[in-house]
Design an enzyme around this catalytic site. Structure first.
Site, PDB file in Angstrom:
ATOM      1  N   THR A  86     -24.380  -6.642  -0.419  1.00  0.00           N
ATOM      2  CA  THR A  86     -23.781  -5.473   0.205  1.00  0.00           C
ATOM      3  C   THR A  86     -22.906  -5.934   1.362  1.00  0.00           C
ATOM      4  O   THR A  86     -23.407  -6.436   2.365  1.00  0.00           O
ATOM      5  CB  THR A  86     -24.870  -4.500   0.694  1.00  0.00           C
ATOM      6  OG1 THR A  86     -25.696  -4.161  -0.425  1.00  0.00           O
ATOM      7  CG2 THR A  86     -24.259  -3.224   1.268  1.00  0.00           C
ATOM      8  N   GLY A 116     -22.107   4.322  -2.814  1.00  0.00           N
ATOM      9  CA  GLY A 116     -21.765   2.927  -2.585  1.00  0.00           C
ATOM     10  C   GLY A 116     -22.996   2.105  -2.261  1.00  0.00           C
ATOM     11  O   GLY A 116     -24.066   2.364  -2.808  1.00  0.00           O
ATOM     12  N   GLU A 117     -22.840   1.119  -1.395  1.00  0.00           N
ATOM     13  CA  GLU A 117     -23.922   0.224  -0.932  1.00  0.00           C
ATOM     14  C   GLU A 117     -24.388  -0.753  -2.005  1.00  0.00           C
ATOM     15  O   GLU A 117     -25.098  -1.715  -1.704  1.00  0.00           O
ATOM     16  CB  GLU A 117     -25.164   1.015  -0.469  1.00  0.00           C
ATOM     17  CG  GLU A 117     -24.934   2.005   0.629  1.00  0.00           C
ATOM     18  CD  GLU A 117     -26.235   2.738   1.005  1.00  0.00           C
ATOM     19  OE1 GLU A 117     -27.281   2.499   0.377  1.00  0.00           O
ATOM     20  OE2 GLU A 117     -26.192   3.550   1.944  1.00  0.00           O
ATOM     21  N   GLY A 118     -24.072  -0.460  -3.283  1.00  0.00           N
ATOM     22  CA  GLY A 118     -24.643  -1.212  -4.398  1.00  0.00           C
ATOM     23  C   GLY A 118     -25.669  -0.381  -5.142  1.00  0.00           C
ATOM     24  O   GLY A 118     -26.364  -0.899  -6.026  1.00  0.00           O
TER      25      GLY A 118
END
Lengths: 359, 359
Positions: free
Chosen positions: B64, B325-327
């Site tokens: 991240t 997001g963030e992964g």
């Protein structure tokens, strides 16, 4: 019939108060409002189904119901009907697709003989590790060819549903937090398409697909068989039991029963593919409240599946071109349902994490 | 620059011979031909990427990458930029969405400061259980506002990519079978939309979405900022480094580097959402061979994401309305990639199971 009625009457409504609380919690987690999309909806639905603020999903079961179909003599399938019992043995040895995906999900697989047209050389049992089991719930050794008359009697239709309810009850006694439905039955996309065509009012040609892979001629025979089945039997679309009896299948009735039994016990059900969708339509026709307890695991590659799910008002979680049945889609989607609950229960709130909120 | 060139040159082609063998194995498993759809394609792709008949996916990492963006002063985000460092701390404490989903996937989360506009009060470290780590790879404390000039220098652009390559290399030394990309950076859908707009040739208005949730006015400011950034800087769309330098971001460059570094070591990469998609476009522009090593985890709710994935020729595995997001999407999709490999290696063949083949 009494048993069926009692189960239907026992189906509760979702716990709306708890769902609202869950939504409030979701809105306070460290993420933009609603940014986990379907996972958030699922989390709230799970809370509504179970009536628990932190639903546990530890004890998972895939119930794979097997049955044979008289209509295969009309050449509607790409595989010989001997494959149905052969695949039951494959399930029990752990070698099928559903076994692989259920192992990954940590779910046990219960294989149910609802009406296989062979004497299966196995008795009711559970494997030593508890992860595979077999139940003999055979209503009859295969349905009759519905192009020549009803696939089964009305009593057999009711019995198939009740057997599904009984399977859920015995699994519930062993411990059960979530169910995935599944099916095995050479030829069973044909009765499923017939049931779906009648209950949706959509033409068989729009609904029937290639199943395990029939060619153009096979597909034409399939559509013709469905049309003939409807013409010969004149099922009453307002009477789900009549539809099941006239053009359905024992595993389709069993799946319908699993859904009713699960809803009555506040257990969420992941609906597998096309055959399970036919079971879901029957269940919702018998008990509209069951719908809230259903989660569509995926949209399969089978032609009418997406359209039918839309008709039913269920939005599939996955769309990966699967068309294997067995419960493979349901097993695969269990991960997403678990993810939803983990989000609800495992994330920090804005306050706890010291993160600023929206401007 | 030498390091970047060396990495690009090291990217191999997929192992087509082994992929053909994998396809033959898939075709002999007890299921109708092709009936596991995308899972079968994925399984063959994984074999081609890794060059292994039975790819192992045990050691999973979500990387991240965090960075800040000068363009936030134009009011393009719904959140204050203080949230970027606050969320980094949240990641390191395990409270964010990506932590929850990575834990479920059994993946470690490596948080990388690529360019946060704050002095983070933490040094490079790995948690006691090895499941969370931090790396300081800060290129600069945030990019400059690209509506007034380039977001970064060309050297900084190269450095951000090289830092991404280095992160992969050090994670690879710890053990690494699959990577998911991720991002954190208030405002970063704006540079991502700018990069994607330039590289696809699609108008910013079609690509830019609401990010973390800007209102209509915020969205208009965002589109205007992108137009101005392009007008002021005149990035050369044939030169990916120029595009990254003029309107990109440090975490976007870092993600691009992760993809290049992973491909050079035959490690599959799950591309997260919109920001990672911008990183993927840059990586493919720099090294077209990288594409085969990328797996699009999901199509997000961000406006232009689906269109951009289509442009890139990647078909997303999931479509769940995520936009965090963030992964998170990459972590969620790891399950499907594992499922694909399990199918390839765990199912019985027709012969072994004694199941009849197609008629």
């Amino acid at each position: 019939m009494e048993r069926l009625k009692r189960t239907i009457d026992a189906i509760p409504t979702p716990d709306r108060d708890r769902m609202a609380l869950a939504q409030r919690r979701l809105d306070n987690l460290t993420k933009p409002l609603g940014s986990l999309g379907r996972l958030e909806e699922l989390a709230a639905q799970l809370v509504g189904i179970t009536g628990q603020d932190s639903p546990s999903l530890k004890r998972k079961v895939i119930i794979t119901m097997a049955g044979d179909h008289g209509v295969v003599e009309d050449g509607v399938s790409a595989y010989p009907k001997e494959v149905t019992p052969q695949m039951v043995y494959n399930f029990l040895r752990g070698g099928a697709g559903v076994n692989v995906l259920a192992r990954q999900a940590g779910a046990r697989v219960i294989v149910v003989d609802m009406g296989v047209a062979a004497d299966l050389k196995t008795a009711d049992h559970v494997s030593a590790d508890g992860m595979t089991g077999f139940r003999n719930c055979k209503v009859a050794p295969g349905t009759r060819n519905f192009t020549k008359g009803p696939a089964m009697t009305r009593d057999e239709a009711v019995l198939s549903i009740v057997r599904g309810i009984e399977v859920v009850e015995s699994e519930h006694a062993r411990g059960l937090d979530i169910i995935g439905t599944g099916d095995m039955g050479i030829g069973n996309t044909t009765p499923s398409a017939a049931v779906l065509s009648i209950l949706t009012g959509i033409d068989p040609e729009t609904i029937a697909g290639r199943g395990t892979g029939v060619d153009d001629k096979g597909l034409a025979r399939k559509v013709a068989a469905i049309r003939k089945g409807i013409e010969v039997n004149r099922p009453d679309r307002a009477d789900a039991l009549d539809v099941l009896a006239k053009v359905g299948g024992f595993e389709i009735g069993g799946i319908c029963g699993v859904m009713l039994g699960a809803a009555a016990r506040r257990v969420p059900v992941l609906v597998d593919g096309f055959i399970s969708c036919a079971g879901a339509f029957l269940a919702v026709a018998l008990a509209p409240r069951v719908k809230h307890f259903l989660i569509a695991s995926h949209c399969s590659a089978e032609k009418g599946h997406g359209l039918c799910l839309e008709h039913l008002g269920l939005q599939p979680l996955l769309d990966l071109g699967l068309r294997l049945g067995e419960g493979t889609g349901a097993a695969l989607a269990m991960h997403l349902v678990e993810a939803a609950v983990r989000i609800l229960t495992g994330m920090a709130t804005f306050e706890a994490a010291g993160v600023a909120k929206k401007l």
